[in-house]
Design a protein around this motif. Structure first.
Motif, short mmCIF file in Angstrom:
data_model
loop_
_atom_site.label_atom_id
_atom_site.label_comp_id
_atom_site.label_asym_id
_atom_site.label_seq_id
_atom_site.Cartn_x
_atom_site.Cartn_y
_atom_site.Cartn_z
N LEU A 235 0.77 -1.08 0.05
CA LEU A 235 -0.07 0.23 0.13
C LEU A 235 0.98 1.29 -0.12
O LEU A 235 1.73 1.33 0.95
CB LEU A 235 -1.05 0.14 1.16
CG LEU A 235 -2.12 -1.02 1.27
CD1 LEU A 235 -1.53 -2.35 1.63
CD2 LEU A 235 -3.19 -0.51 2.39
N VAL A 236 0.61 2.13 -0.89
CA VAL A 236 1.44 3.39 -0.97
C VAL A 236 0.69 4.61 -1.10
O VAL A 236 -0.14 4.69 -1.98
CB VAL A 236 2.18 3.28 -2.37
CG1 VAL A 236 3.22 4.49 -2.53
CG2 VAL A 236 3.09 1.93 -2.28
N GLU A 237 0.86 5.42 -0.02
CA GLU A 237 0.17 6.55 -0.01
C GLU A 237 0.52 7.75 -0.69
O GLU A 237 1.70 7.86 -0.93
CB GLU A 237 -0.15 7.10 1.53
CG GLU A 237 -0.98 5.88 2.35
CD GLU A 237 0.00 5.34 3.54
OE1 GLU A 237 -0.54 4.88 4.48
OE2 GLU A 237 1.26 5.24 3.09
N VAL B 189 -2.50 3.40 -3.38
CA VAL B 189 -2.65 2.43 -4.24
C VAL B 189 -2.10 1.22 -3.95
O VAL B 189 -1.24 1.10 -2.79
CB VAL B 189 -1.55 2.94 -5.56
CG1 VAL B 189 -1.71 1.77 -6.45
CG2 VAL B 189 -2.05 4.02 -6.17
N VAL B 190 -2.95 0.30 -4.00
CA VAL B 190 -2.69 -0.87 -3.25
C VAL B 190 -2.67 -2.07 -4.30
O VAL B 190 -3.36 -2.26 -5.46
CB VAL B 190 -4.12 -1.58 -2.55
CG1 VAL B 190 -3.97 -2.88 -1.87
CG2 VAL B 190 -4.61 -0.50 -1.49
N LYS C 78 -8.76 0.88 -10.78
CA LYS C 78 -7.23 1.40 -10.41
C LYS C 78 -6.63 0.79 -9.06
O LYS C 78 -5.74 1.08 -8.73
CB LYS C 78 -7.36 2.78 -10.19
CG LYS C 78 -7.81 3.45 -11.50
CD LYS C 78 -7.82 5.02 -11.39
CE LYS C 78 -7.71 5.72 -12.78
NZ LYS C 78 -7.90 7.17 -12.84
N ASN C 79 -7.65 -0.14 -8.19
CA ASN C 79 -7.06 -0.68 -7.01
C ASN C 79 -6.56 0.60 -5.95
O ASN C 79 -5.49 0.61 -5.29
CB ASN C 79 -6.12 -1.73 -7.17
CG ASN C 79 -6.48 -3.00 -6.75
OD1 ASN C 79 -7.56 -3.32 -7.29
ND2 ASN C 79 -5.78 -3.79 -6.09
N TYR D 230 -3.19 -5.36 6.03
CA TYR D 230 -2.00 -4.57 5.46
C TYR D 230 -2.21 -3.15 5.65
O TYR D 230 -3.03 -2.31 5.56
CB TYR D 230 -2.33 -4.81 4.11
CG TYR D 230 -2.61 -6.27 3.68
CD1 TYR D 230 -3.61 -6.79 3.27
CD2 TYR D 230 -1.32 -7.20 3.94
CE1 TYR D 230 -3.84 -8.22 3.07
CE2 TYR D 230 -1.50 -8.80 3.65
CZ TYR D 230 -2.67 -9.08 3.19
OH TYR D 230 -3.02 -10.77 2.94
N TRP D 231 -0.86 -2.55 5.95
CA TRP D 231 -0.96 -1.15 6.04
C TRP D 231 0.18 -0.38 5.12
O TRP D 231 1.11 -1.00 4.79
CB TRP D 231 -0.37 -1.04 7.43
CG TRP D 231 -1.44 -1.50 8.58
CD1 TRP D 231 -1.68 -2.75 8.81
CD2 TRP D 231 -2.43 -0.93 9.19
NE1 TRP D 231 -2.57 -2.90 9.70
CE2 TRP D 231 -3.16 -1.49 9.83
CE3 TRP D 231 -2.66 0.78 9.14
CZ2 TRP D 231 -4.13 -1.30 10.75
CZ3 TRP D 231 -3.87 1.15 10.00
CH2 TRP D 231 -4.56 0.08 10.55
#
Length: 126
Positions: free
Chosen positions: A4-6, A23-24, A76-77, A115-116
């Motif tokens: 996971l990217v913030e 984005v996951v 786009k997840n 998940y984080w």
């Protein structure tokens, strides 16, 4: 591997808006729970907003209800947190989270999520 990217954090004046994105990869949003949490130094991480695709339940913490909106683009997840009318007390590190919907709904508690993301800083100047 699930990642996971913030993005989207930053500095904003009180009353302004920001949209956080997450984005996951390696994870499908089908029958899942997604959420946003935040943490300030010296305090526990708190649930900001969460959504369960199992029952369509959306949760908003009292401090953000009516100002923040959680959404997702399954193609786009990607999940989003639209933050409006920001206040100085919204300043925190914001984390996105995803889970396998183990409980069939969400109460926006950390244990629901598997998940984080790494976190993104949001700073609201007064």
């Amino acid at each position: 591997e699930v990642q996971l990217v913030e993005s989207g954090g930053g500095l904003v004046q009180a009353g302004g808006s920001l949209r956080l994105s997450c984005v996951v990869s390696g994870f499908t949003f089908d029958d899942s729970s997604i959420g946003w949490f935040r943490q300030v130094p010296g305090k526990e991480r708190e649930g900001v907003s969460c959504f369960s695709s199992s029952d369509g339940n959306s949760y908003y913490g009292d401090p953000v209800r009516g100002r923040f909106t959680i959404s997702s683009d399954n193609a786009k997840n990607t999940m989003y947190l639209q933050m409006n009318s920001l206040k100085a007390e919204d300043t925190a590190v914001y984390y996105c989270a995803a889970g396998h919907n183990k409980y069939g709904s969400t109460w926006c508690r950390e244990y629901e999520f598997d998940y984080w993301g790494q976190g993104t800083q949001v700073t609201v100047s007064s």
